[in-house]
Design a protein around this motif. Structure first.
Motif, PDB file in Angstrom:
ATOM      1  N   SER A  10       1.081  -0.733   0.045  1.00  0.00           N
ATOM      2  CA  SER A  10      -0.149  -0.482  -0.246  1.00  0.00           C
ATOM      3  C   SER A  10       0.830   1.181   0.170  1.00  0.00           C
ATOM      4  O   SER A  10       1.166   1.768   1.311  1.00  0.00           O
ATOM      5  N   SER A  13      -0.204   4.357   1.804  1.00  0.00           N
ATOM      6  CA  SER A  13      -0.195   4.490   3.228  1.00  0.00           C
ATOM      7  C   SER A  13       1.144   5.051   4.128  1.00  0.00           C
ATOM      8  O   SER A  13       2.364   4.557   3.605  1.00  0.00           O
ATOM      9  N   GLY A  61      -4.596   6.869   4.357  1.00  0.00           N
ATOM     10  CA  GLY A  61      -4.278   4.872   4.097  1.00  0.00           C
ATOM     11  C   GLY A  61      -4.942   3.915   5.055  1.00  0.00           C
ATOM     12  O   GLY A  61      -4.541   4.570   6.702  1.00  0.00           O
ATOM     13  N   ARG A  62      -5.479   2.730   5.406  1.00  0.00           N
ATOM     14  CA  ARG A  62      -6.015   2.487   5.884  1.00  0.00           C
ATOM     15  C   ARG A  62      -4.875   1.667   7.489  1.00  0.00           C
ATOM     16  O   ARG A  62      -4.545   2.000   8.451  1.00  0.00           O
ATOM     17  N   ASP A  63      -3.373   1.258   6.886  1.00  0.00           N
ATOM     18  CA  ASP A  63      -2.950   0.560   7.374  1.00  0.00           C
ATOM     19  C   ASP A  63      -2.100   1.936   8.043  1.00  0.00           C
ATOM     20  O   ASP A  63      -1.918   2.022  10.060  1.00  0.00           O
TER      21      ASP A  63
END
Length: 235
Positions: A10, A13, A61-63
């Protein structure tokens, strides 16, 4: 752009360091970064008031957003200015002056004695004009309706506090005003606006915050940050 961590697959991220300008909310910064990077999942790690400038860590980003607490818990360094002799409802210059007192008699000795009171582990009452929720609603919304709210105190820590300049700033209605520049290093949950109000109260003259800049969050420095304009792009 972002400092990558988490999932190596990703690339978008990471943590983006932004030098927030005055006159925009932290959420407004997040919206501009989201638009500029074309990433849906974006948040931030520690609100700055619209008046304040300086370092805002934007999580992309999700992370990254999953690690918000990691960043929120880091110590922070601020510089700014407290105006002695005037109080406001918001504890800063975003609301009108409610009361004025002559602050021209504040001495260096009094300032030093007060400084010592605000270093260490403290109990602090946040300003009612804040994003803290009570009964499911942000406190600032209650404040704008003129409601009286009992704001619970919180435990915070001040690791260092220094006055970096003290100067008379003229007078209004014949009452002397004193501006005190400061540098403070504090824990999570500390409100610099409350510090300004509490210092003024301890000196018996009132006070409010007229300038604030976040210099660092843990190891992250505002000198490393990108200007918000770096994220602006055409539609």
């Amino acid at each position: 752009m972002p400092r990558p961590f988490g999932n190596p697959e990703s690339p978008a991220s990471g943590a983006v360091l932004v030098d927030k300008p005055g006159g925009i909310t932290s959420f407004g910064v997040v919206k501009k970064v989201r638009w500029g990077l074309r990433v849906k999942k974006v948040g931030h790690a520690g609100t700055l008031d619209p008046m304040a400038t300086g370092l805002l860590i934007v999580l992309v980003g999700r992370d990254a957003t999953r690690q918000q607490d990691r960043f929120m818990g880091l110590p922070k360094v601020y510089t700014g200015t407290i105006r002695l002799g005037q109080t406001t409802a918001s504890f800063d210059a975003e609301t009108p002056v409610e009361e004025s007192v002559d602050a021209s008699g504040v001495t260096p000795e009094a300032l030093e004695a007060v400084r010592e009171q605000f270093v260490g582990d403290l109990t602090q009452v946040p300003p009612i004009y804040s994003a803290i929720k009570k009964d499911g609603e942000r406190l600032y919304k209650k404040a704008r309706r003129g409601e009286t709210v009992d704001v619970p105190p919180r435990h915070v820590s001040v690791y260092d506090l220094a006055w970096t300049d003290v100067r008379a700033s003229g007078a209004e209605d014949g009452l002397g005003i004193v501006d005190v520049d400061f540098r403070v290093e504090s824990s999570k949950g500390f409100y610099v606006r409350s510090l300004a109000n509490d210092v003024g109260a301890a000196l018996g003259v009132g006070g409010h915050l007229t300038a604030l800049r976040r210099e660092s969050i843990g190891p992250f420095q505002v000198s490393e940050a990108l200007p918000l304009a770096a994220f602006e792009r055409d539609a």
